[in-house]
Write a protein that holds these residues in place. Structure first.
Motif, PDB file in Angstrom:
ATOM      1  N   LEU A   1       0.901  -1.140  -0.063  1.00  0.00           N
ATOM      2  CA  LEU A   1      -0.002  -0.061  -0.071  1.00  0.00           C
ATOM      3  C   LEU A   1       0.727   1.254  -0.203  1.00  0.00           C
ATOM      4  O   LEU A   1       0.892   2.052   1.007  1.00  0.00           O
ATOM      5  CB  LEU A   1      -0.750  -0.062   1.233  1.00  0.00           C
ATOM      6  CG  LEU A   1      -1.941  -1.337   1.178  1.00  0.00           C
ATOM      7  CD1 LEU A   1      -2.640  -1.199   2.401  1.00  0.00           C
ATOM      8  CD2 LEU A   1      -2.909  -1.201  -0.023  1.00  0.00           C
TER       9      LEU A   1
ATOM     10  N   GLU B   1      -0.002   4.918   1.568  1.00  0.00           N
ATOM     11  CA  GLU B   1      -1.247   5.052   1.361  1.00  0.00           C
ATOM     12  C   GLU B   1      -1.879   5.466   3.065  1.00  0.00           C
ATOM     13  O   GLU B   1      -1.246   4.726   3.856  1.00  0.00           O
ATOM     14  CB  GLU B   1      -2.093   4.152   0.666  1.00  0.00           C
ATOM     15  CG  GLU B   1      -1.944   3.906  -0.943  1.00  0.00           C
ATOM     16  CD  GLU B   1      -2.734   2.884  -1.450  1.00  0.00           C
ATOM     17  OE1 GLU B   1      -3.585   2.595  -0.750  1.00  0.00           O
ATOM     18  OE2 GLU B   1      -2.138   2.337  -2.451  1.00  0.00           O
ATOM     19  N   GLU B   2      -2.828   6.147   3.023  1.00  0.00           N
ATOM     20  CA  GLU B   2      -3.482   6.392   4.187  1.00  0.00           C
ATOM     21  C   GLU B   2      -3.742   5.219   4.969  1.00  0.00           C
ATOM     22  O   GLU B   2      -3.976   5.307   6.249  1.00  0.00           O
ATOM     23  CB  GLU B   2      -4.514   7.766   4.076  1.00  0.00           C
ATOM     24  CG  GLU B   2      -5.003   8.158   5.512  1.00  0.00           C
ATOM     25  CD  GLU B   2      -6.172   9.190   5.365  1.00  0.00           C
ATOM     26  OE1 GLU B   2      -6.958   9.280   6.214  1.00  0.00           O
ATOM     27  OE2 GLU B   2      -5.819   9.943   4.162  1.00  0.00           O
ATOM     28  N   LYS B   3      -4.340   4.314   4.188  1.00  0.00           N
ATOM     29  CA  LYS B   3      -4.742   3.067   5.126  1.00  0.00           C
ATOM     30  C   LYS B   3      -3.560   2.036   5.218  1.00  0.00           C
ATOM     31  O   LYS B   3      -3.920   1.249   6.111  1.00  0.00           O
ATOM     32  CB  LYS B   3      -5.906   2.324   4.319  1.00  0.00           C
ATOM     33  CG  LYS B   3      -5.418   1.909   3.001  1.00  0.00           C
ATOM     34  CD  LYS B   3      -6.410   1.180   2.012  1.00  0.00           C
ATOM     35  CE  LYS B   3      -5.887   0.849   0.453  1.00  0.00           C
ATOM     36  NZ  LYS B   3      -7.323   0.296   0.089  1.00  0.00           N
ATOM     37  N   ALA B   4      -2.344   2.475   5.044  1.00  0.00           N
ATOM     38  CA  ALA B   4      -1.365   1.687   5.470  1.00  0.00           C
ATOM     39  C   ALA B   4      -0.899   1.815   6.907  1.00  0.00           C
ATOM     40  O   ALA B   4      -0.402   2.916   7.309  1.00  0.00           O
ATOM     41  CB  ALA B   4      -0.121   1.895   4.638  1.00  0.00           C
ATOM     42  N   LYS B   5      -1.257   0.929   7.798  1.00  0.00           N
ATOM     43  CA  LYS B   5      -0.932   0.903   9.355  1.00  0.00           C
ATOM     44  C   LYS B   5       0.177  -0.060   9.759  1.00  0.00           C
ATOM     45  O   LYS B   5       0.650   0.336  10.970  1.00  0.00           O
ATOM     46  CB  LYS B   5      -2.230   0.678  10.049  1.00  0.00           C
ATOM     47  CG  LYS B   5      -3.708   1.520   9.607  1.00  0.00           C
ATOM     48  CD  LYS B   5      -3.337   3.112   9.785  1.00  0.00           C
ATOM     49  CE  LYS B   5      -4.542   3.835   9.328  1.00  0.00           C
ATOM     50  NZ  LYS B   5      -4.269   5.436   9.486  1.00  0.00           N
TER      51      LYS B   5
ATOM     52  N   GLU C   1      -2.814  -2.944   5.145  1.00  0.00           N
ATOM     53  CA  GLU C   1      -3.551  -2.195   6.294  1.00  0.00           C
ATOM     54  C   GLU C   1      -4.079  -2.832   7.390  1.00  0.00           C
ATOM     55  O   GLU C   1      -4.070  -2.206   8.434  1.00  0.00           O
ATOM     56  CB  GLU C   1      -5.200  -2.176   5.364  1.00  0.00           C
ATOM     57  CG  GLU C   1      -6.201  -1.588   6.125  1.00  0.00           C
ATOM     58  CD  GLU C   1      -7.488  -1.462   5.015  1.00  0.00           C
ATOM     59  OE1 GLU C   1      -8.495  -0.874   5.618  1.00  0.00           O
ATOM     60  OE2 GLU C   1      -7.277  -2.038   4.184  1.00  0.00           O
ATOM     61  N   LYS C   2      -3.761  -3.939   7.411  1.00  0.00           N
ATOM     62  CA  LYS C   2      -4.051  -5.115   8.887  1.00  0.00           C
ATOM     63  C   LYS C   2      -2.912  -5.739   9.255  1.00  0.00           C
ATOM     64  O   LYS C   2      -2.224  -6.178   8.393  1.00  0.00           O
ATOM     65  CB  LYS C   2      -5.384  -5.954   8.433  1.00  0.00           C
ATOM     66  CG  LYS C   2      -6.496  -5.268   8.175  1.00  0.00           C
ATOM     67  CD  LYS C   2      -7.815  -6.278   8.155  1.00  0.00           C
ATOM     68  CE  LYS C   2      -8.936  -5.651   7.726  1.00  0.00           C
ATOM     69  NZ  LYS C   2     -10.111  -6.430   7.681  1.00  0.00           N
TER      70      LYS C   2
END
Length: 196
Positions: free
Chosen positions: A49, A101-105, A171-172
């Motif tokens: 991501l 990306e913003e959703k990459a955590k 993301e997860k």
């Protein structure tokens, strides 16, 4: 590029609970014999991501902005080593290039011998997290992670993965090698986050 030099040492309470100081790091690997890899064909990859996936040679990594880092090293098996000297590329700089990306955590670190470990993305934005290619003034020794080692002093040393070839942005969260075998998903030494 201009070389950035900084010397960082961690906290006043340098020795986390349950640890003891030893003089030099003990080497652990998940394989008996390390495979031979050709540095001329080595590629460091950033993928998943990110808006700008990266593929960089070892030589290209050596030309990036670098820091010198002095940090303590804490192993989950209850030993610690003071003041190891590292030199390498700040992971924050890699993130600036790759533009997660913003959703990459979370990030999964991939290694040449098959090892993986999961990292919350915020740790890669810390100034004392680097991809090291030198240790104690020398080219990173093979058994200590050549060609690149993630150095992440704020977490137990199993997160400071050796022989790194890639960063996968996710993301997860998902467990890496030792996390699948009962190690804590984060691994903060001051909270004694050793095992599940």
């Amino acid at each position: 590029m201009r070389k950035i030099v900084s010397s960082i040492n961690l906290r006043e309470d340098r020795l986390p609970p349950g640890q003891k100081w030893i003089s030099s790091p003990i080497v652990y690997d998940i394989v008996q014999e390390l495979p031979d890899w050709d540095i001329k064909s080595y590629t460091f990859k950033v993928f998943g991501l990110v808006k700008n996936p990266l593929e960089l040679s070892y030589e290209e990594m050596l030309k990036m902005p670098a820091v010198e880092l002095v940090a303590d090293f804490h192993c989950v098996t209850r030993w610690s080593v003071k003041d190891i000297q590292w030199e390498g590329v700040p992971t924050k700089y890699i993130l600036e290039l790759a533009k997660p990306e913003e959703k990459a955590k979370f990030v999964m670190i991939h290694c040449l011998e098959g090892y993986t470990t999961n990292i919350p993305i915020e740790y890669l934005l810390e100034e004392d997290t680097i991809l090291a290619y030198r240790m104690n003034g020398q080219v990173l020794p093979r058994r200590h992670g050549y060609p690149l080692r993630l150095v992440l002093p704020k977490l137990y040393a199993w997160k400071s993965a050796k022989y790194v070839w890639g960063m996968e942005f996710m993301e997860k969260d998902k467990p890496g090698f030792w996390e699948q075998r009962g190690y804590n998903m984060r691994g903060d030494p001051w909270r004694e986050e050793r095992y599940w």
